[in-house]
Motif scaffolding. Sequence first.
Motif, PDB file in Angstrom:
ATOM      1  N   CYS A  62       0.843  -1.197   0.000  1.00  0.00           N
ATOM      2  CA  CYS A  62       0.000   0.000   0.000  1.00  0.00           C
ATOM      3  C   CYS A  62       0.879   1.247   0.000  1.00  0.00           C
ATOM      4  O   CYS A  62       1.849   1.327   0.745  1.00  0.00           O
ATOM      5  CB  CYS A  62      -0.897  -0.025   1.233  1.00  0.00           C
ATOM      6  N   CYS A  87       0.167   3.068   3.843  1.00  0.00           N
ATOM      7  CA  CYS A  87       0.637   2.469   5.095  1.00  0.00           C
ATOM      8  C   CYS A  87       1.831   1.532   4.892  1.00  0.00           C
ATOM      9  O   CYS A  87       2.395   1.050   5.871  1.00  0.00           O
ATOM     10  CB  CYS A  87      -0.494   1.718   5.792  1.00  0.00           C
ATOM     11  N   ALA A 105      -5.089  -7.483   6.219  1.00  0.00           N
ATOM     12  CA  ALA A 105      -6.306  -7.635   7.012  1.00  0.00           C
ATOM     13  C   ALA A 105      -7.175  -8.795   6.535  1.00  0.00           C
ATOM     14  O   ALA A 105      -8.312  -8.939   6.965  1.00  0.00           O
ATOM     15  CB  ALA A 105      -7.107  -6.347   6.981  1.00  0.00           C
ATOM     16  N   CYS A 106      -6.654  -9.646   5.664  1.00  0.00           N
ATOM     17  CA  CYS A 106      -7.427 -10.755   5.096  1.00  0.00           C
ATOM     18  C   CYS A 106      -6.919 -12.093   5.620  1.00  0.00           C
ATOM     19  O   CYS A 106      -5.776 -12.216   6.045  1.00  0.00           O
ATOM     20  CB  CYS A 106      -7.313 -10.756   3.573  1.00  0.00           C
ATOM     21  N   GLN A 125      -7.697  -6.603  -3.318  1.00  0.00           N
ATOM     22  CA  GLN A 125      -7.479  -5.626  -2.262  1.00  0.00           C
ATOM     23  C   GLN A 125      -6.804  -4.338  -2.743  1.00  0.00           C
ATOM     24  O   GLN A 125      -6.699  -3.380  -1.995  1.00  0.00           O
ATOM     25  CB  GLN A 125      -6.649  -6.237  -1.126  1.00  0.00           C
ATOM     26  N   CYS A 171      -4.582   0.110   0.079  1.00  0.00           N
ATOM     27  CA  CYS A 171      -5.404  -0.979   0.608  1.00  0.00           C
ATOM     28  C   CYS A 171      -6.778  -0.423   1.000  1.00  0.00           C
ATOM     29  O   CYS A 171      -6.934   0.796   1.172  1.00  0.00           O
ATOM     30  CB  CYS A 171      -4.706  -1.643   1.789  1.00  0.00           C
ATOM     31  N   GLU A 210      -8.278  -0.420   3.790  1.00  0.00           N
ATOM     32  CA  GLU A 210      -8.267   0.240   5.083  1.00  0.00           C
ATOM     33  C   GLU A 210      -7.754   1.680   4.979  1.00  0.00           C
ATOM     34  O   GLU A 210      -8.091   2.520   5.804  1.00  0.00           O
ATOM     35  CB  GLU A 210      -7.427  -0.551   6.086  1.00  0.00           C
ATOM     36  N   CYS A 211      -6.931   1.971   4.002  1.00  0.00           N
ATOM     37  CA  CYS A 211      -6.408   3.334   3.804  1.00  0.00           C
ATOM     38  C   CYS A 211      -7.238   4.137   2.814  1.00  0.00           C
ATOM     39  O   CYS A 211      -6.851   5.235   2.424  1.00  0.00           O
ATOM     40  CB  CYS A 211      -4.960   3.270   3.321  1.00  0.00           C
ATOM     41  N   ARG A 219     -11.016   4.340   2.964  1.00  0.00           N
ATOM     42  CA  ARG A 219     -12.420   4.201   3.363  1.00  0.00           C
ATOM     43  C   ARG A 219     -13.244   5.448   3.057  1.00  0.00           C
ATOM     44  O   ARG A 219     -14.463   5.388   2.980  1.00  0.00           O
ATOM     45  CB  ARG A 219     -12.506   3.894   4.851  1.00  0.00           C
ATOM     46  N   CYS A 260      -7.650   7.998  -0.966  1.00  0.00           N
ATOM     47  CA  CYS A 260      -6.748   7.555   0.100  1.00  0.00           C
ATOM     48  C   CYS A 260      -6.820   8.532   1.268  1.00  0.00           C
ATOM     49  O   CYS A 260      -7.264   9.668   1.122  1.00  0.00           O
ATOM     50  CB  CYS A 260      -5.320   7.388  -0.420  1.00  0.00           C
ATOM     51  N   ASP A 261      -6.371   8.064   2.413  1.00  0.00           N
ATOM     52  CA  ASP A 261      -6.431   8.896   3.622  1.00  0.00           C
ATOM     53  C   ASP A 261      -5.649  10.191   3.465  1.00  0.00           C
ATOM     54  O   ASP A 261      -6.069  11.241   3.944  1.00  0.00           O
ATOM     55  CB  ASP A 261      -5.904   8.119   4.825  1.00  0.00           C
TER      56      ASP A 261
END
Length: 131
Positions: free
Chosen positions: A33, A36, A43-44, A55, A67, A69-70, A72, A89-90
Amino acid sequence: AKAYLEALQIIKAARRAPQPPPRWSAFDEADVCMCCYSDFTWACTSHSEAQQALQRKNCYHCGALVCPECSRTERSAPEMGVIFPRRMCDRCSLNLTDSYLLPNEKACPRPQGEAYQQDHLPAQDSAERQK
């Protein structure tokens, strides 16, 4: 009929956007990613090649591979013709100039060129590049 209308609105907004869309990173350009620096499947329960591909997500604002998670957050970016909320992305989500910012806040401009590369490289690589 609703999907057709939305598609026409997307095309119209993209053609009138003052900024071009970013170049999206190809799936084979990153093994981790770009936010991160973790494996895409951290996370899988499955770490197969197929799961890796599932992913990987592109940020609509900078084009980086991230990813789930980064990425959302979903926001629009009218300056690039993205009028409906899309995955970001975040980092871009925090830096994006839009109505979510308070009047006294200043946002960073859209990451481009070397600034983008420095933001999306691990810290030790960035420090080595400046030497």
